[in-house]
Write a protein that holds these residues in place. Structure first.
Motif, PDB file in Angstrom:
ATOM      1  N   LYS A  53      51.145  20.813  29.770  1.00 33.23           N
ATOM      2  CA  LYS A  53      51.244  19.597  28.952  1.00 33.23           C
ATOM      3  C   LYS A  53      51.688  19.929  27.537  1.00 33.23           C
ATOM      4  N   ASN A  54      51.143  20.990  26.974  1.00 29.49           N
ATOM      5  CA  ASN A  54      51.503  21.365  25.611  1.00 29.49           C
ATOM      6  C   ASN A  54      52.883  21.998  25.528  1.00 29.49           C
ATOM      7  N   ILE A  55      53.317  22.652  26.602  1.00 28.34           N
ATOM      8  CA  ILE A  55      54.694  23.151  26.650  1.00 28.34           C
ATOM      9  C   ILE A  55      55.651  21.969  26.553  1.00 28.34           C
ATOM     10  N   GLU A  56      55.355  20.924  27.292  1.00 28.41           N
ATOM     11  CA  GLU A  56      56.192  19.725  27.247  1.00 28.41           C
ATOM     12  C   GLU A  56      56.182  19.100  25.851  1.00 28.41           C
ATOM     13  N   LYS A  57      55.018  19.032  25.214  1.00 27.84           N
ATOM     14  CA  LYS A  57      54.918  18.473  23.862  1.00 27.84           C
ATOM     15  C   LYS A  57      55.764  19.264  22.874  1.00 27.84           C
ATOM     16  N   ILE A  58      55.727  20.582  22.981  1.00 29.10           N
ATOM     17  CA  ILE A  58      56.515  21.429  22.076  1.00 29.10           C
ATOM     18  C   ILE A  58      58.002  21.239  22.330  1.00 29.10           C
ATOM     19  N   ALA A  59      58.395  21.169  23.595  1.00 25.36           N
ATOM     20  CA  ALA A  59      59.812  20.935  23.916  1.00 25.36           C
ATOM     21  C   ALA A  59      60.274  19.608  23.306  1.00 25.36           C
ATOM     22  N   ILE A  60      59.466  18.580  23.419  1.00 23.96           N
ATOM     23  CA  ILE A  60      59.799  17.285  22.822  1.00 23.96           C
ATOM     24  C   ILE A  60      59.896  17.418  21.308  1.00 23.96           C
ATOM     25  N   GLY A  61      58.937  18.134  20.713  1.00 22.21           N
ATOM     26  CA  GLY A  61      58.943  18.343  19.266  1.00 22.21           C
ATOM     27  C   GLY A  61      60.160  19.098  18.776  1.00 22.21           C
TER      28      GLY A  61
END
Length: 71
Positions: A53-61
């Motif tokens: 989930k946090n990998i996805e958040k960082i990619a979005i960021g």
């Protein structure tokens, strides 16, 4: 089986590289990713085993695909 630190180092370096290419601080990436600034630092220093989930958040960021973080 114990996870290898190598993957954490590699992932952290990728995050840092993309962040610097975008010209943003850890604080700005944290804001864009809806994560805490110290957490971003811990990821970049390979001190945290990050969740999907946090990998996805960082990619979005970073405005990149999740796949880009693993190339």
């Amino acid at each position: 089986m114990k996870p290898s630190i190598d993957i954490l180092i590699s992932f952290g370096n990728k995050v840092k590289t993309f962040r610097k290419e975008k010209g943003i601080s850890q604080e700005e990436l944290a804001f864009r990713s809806d994560l805490h600034r110290t957490y971003i630092g811990m990821i970049e220093r390979a001190e945290k085993n990050i969740t999907l989930k946090n990998i996805e958040k960082i990619a979005i960021g970073l405005d990149i695909s999740v796949l880009d973080l693993f190339k």
